[in-house]
Design a protein around this motif. Sequence first.
Motif: not given
Length: 824
Positions: A384-389, A362-369, A349-360
């Motif tokens: 983090l803690g905001e809507k990823w959109c 509702e779309g709240t961002c919990l993790y982003a590489n 995940t940390e070295h992925s060539p694409v962006g990776v995020f986790q959200a609930d």
Amino acid sequence: MNEQQPEPPSKAPSQGAGHDVAGLTRPGNSWRARLLAMVVIPCLAALTIWQAVGSYRKEIADTKHLVEALTRVSEEHIAGVMRSIDQLLSEMEEVAPDGRVADPQRALAALANRMKFIPEIRSAVFIDARGVMVAGTMPGMAGTDVHDREYFKALAENPTLPIFISAPLQSRVVTGNSIIAARPIRTEDGRLAGMVAVSVDPKIFEDELRSVLPSDGGRATLLREDGIILARLPNSDAWRGVSVAKGAVMAHLATAPRGTLLGTSATDGHERVIAYRRLEKHPLVVAVGMSLTEVLMTWSRDTALQGGATLLLALVTFGLAMVSDRRLAERQRVQQALAASEARYRMLTEHSPVGVFQADAEGTCLYANERWLELAGRGRSELLGEKWCQVVHPDDREAVAALWRGHVNGQGEFLAEMRLMRGDGAIRWVRGHAAALSVEEGPAGGLVGTIEDITAAKEAERRLRLSEEKFAKAFRASPDAMVISLTEDGRYIDLNDAFADMLGYSRLDLMGHTALGMGVWADPEDRARLVEAARRDGQVVNFETRLRRKNGEVFDTLIAVQKVVLDDLDCLLFICRDVSERKAMEARSRELLVRLDASNKELEQFAYVTSHDLQEPLRMIAGYAQLIERRYRGRLDDDADEFIAFLVDGAKRMQAMIRDLLEYSRVERLGGQFESFGMGEVLDDVMANLGAALTETGGRIEVGPMPQVTADRSQMLRLLQNLIGNALKYRSPDRQPVVTVTAEPGAGGWVISVADNGIGIEPAYFDRIFLVFQRLHTREHYDGTGIGLAICKKIVERHGGRIWVESEPDRGSVFRFSLAETQG
């Protein structure tokens, strides 16, 4: 808002000895049993080898003792036979102490009785100093000459030799091979007075050897000191008399009279344990050998059995160790599997060539590489803690949010192309995809999303679209006829108006049809060849063929073809140009050239005929004018004399002009054959021809290195003579003329230069001087007809070159002409 990056869904265990996050590493103690086995197995192998080596040495030592004992026994047996022979020879020597037998009959009778007790002796003989038998126990011996026998020559040449034993030889008295034992009889001063000899049956030695012959590949041999075999078992007949002087036994005999060795037999090449002994009182050697293969047969079998047992024990030990280690490793692997899997997930995940995020949900961002932060152009605290959109472009944000909600509600997957607004205001195109973290919980348990940067692809798509638009416009507006057809069947899939107009069809008439079906190709085979070449080379240019218009008219066309791919279909782009008018113009040009060439030949013939036919009447006019001048000069008035002079001068000048014109016409018509020669040779002839002019003017000619050329030699002579003659004619009155002739390589040949220091030429007349009858000076100053340089120009042009001049008034001129390297 959280200020720190949260952990991914499950935490990776702390790293310890025996594993790392890059992948599962087998713990060190999983090899414990095998390491122990690796210590035990070499010990077993070493013990087996030690036992094998010990038994090998014992087997060899026992064999050496055995062959030594057999050799001693054999030595004693052979020595006993030789003692009997020595005794008989001693008795014979007593009968003839000075080499003469006083009473041969009595001596031979005594020998016969004595030989009854020594059956191994076949005969006995007395030999005088000349090598002739004087008496013997067998009929026919007396008088036999043996001076050439080996034993006689050896004893005669060596006064210190007490006895000589011969190699097996064929007797001259009886049939069969015998071994001769001879002893010399010498006087007090050492001279040979004679000798006594006995012949021995070789089988007596073989019988003695047979008593000590080892079984199972053993060999027993009796040799002389020089390596000649007297007897050998087995197969004595084949080896009797053979020399083994270069064998291992003879090599060791040179250093020790007896011994034992392990080496290769000189007779059969087998490895053997050999013991040898030299007889003390006789020049004989006894050798007994046993085959190393037979000796070691029992040892090899026992060693193989021990080795097999050791190997089996080692395999069983190692197999049990592997089973033990695998059970231990399996337990450890199960314990580490979950931790290693999650560690790999975090690293990917940390070295992925694409962006990776986790959200609930509702779309709240919990993790982003890191890649997602880079694409968004924002820090982790901003996401983090905001809507990823919130990073989506405002024009796309509502549609993306609606697609997210639909996926959470089970209304299809989340897959969207969108624009991102980076923190620096830049816009990037991305492709987003999201899926539930847990199959059991679904989207309600959280989602993981991936963001892929497609900005470059979008830009390439835009450029491709623009390129296609430009091509389409150029395709439509091109004045050249252009058409695209399928490679497979030739069906038209696009064409421009120029192509339809060229064939006389409308665009709709041609679309979807094939060229062969429409009868466009006058020769269908041309299309097959063109398509084959395009498939092979990718493109074809300047392919000439003939096409047919709708009205049936056939016309010439020049075609270029390029392979292209449209909508994953192999196609061919044809660019056609109607060259029928150009072909017609070329045909008319060729016709005009033919007519012009014929006209030039007619003019040349006319000039020749005219100049030739004018010679006769002009000679008559000139002749009579000169006759009138001689007869009537001074008889008439001054005007008449002047008129007559004008008439004679005009006739002479007309003759010169006609003569030069005739020569001008002969340059092409009567030119000689082209041949290879050196220009230096031609210049030698020119200087000889102009010798009088050089003497008169006081001039000189300087010639540089000249090339070998292929040309008309006579015309080259005329060309150079004209140019050098002009240089002498148009000399400066202020200095002596100097003419320099040089040559230098030019484009495809040579450039010859003739430079002078004469009066020079004005640039305005550079072209005029090469025309016929063009003069720059009056006849009062320089004579001539003005046709010489025209002839030079015609000669050079006949040789495929050109002539030109470079000059400055009162500084001289340089005439240059080019010659092709190959002519004719």
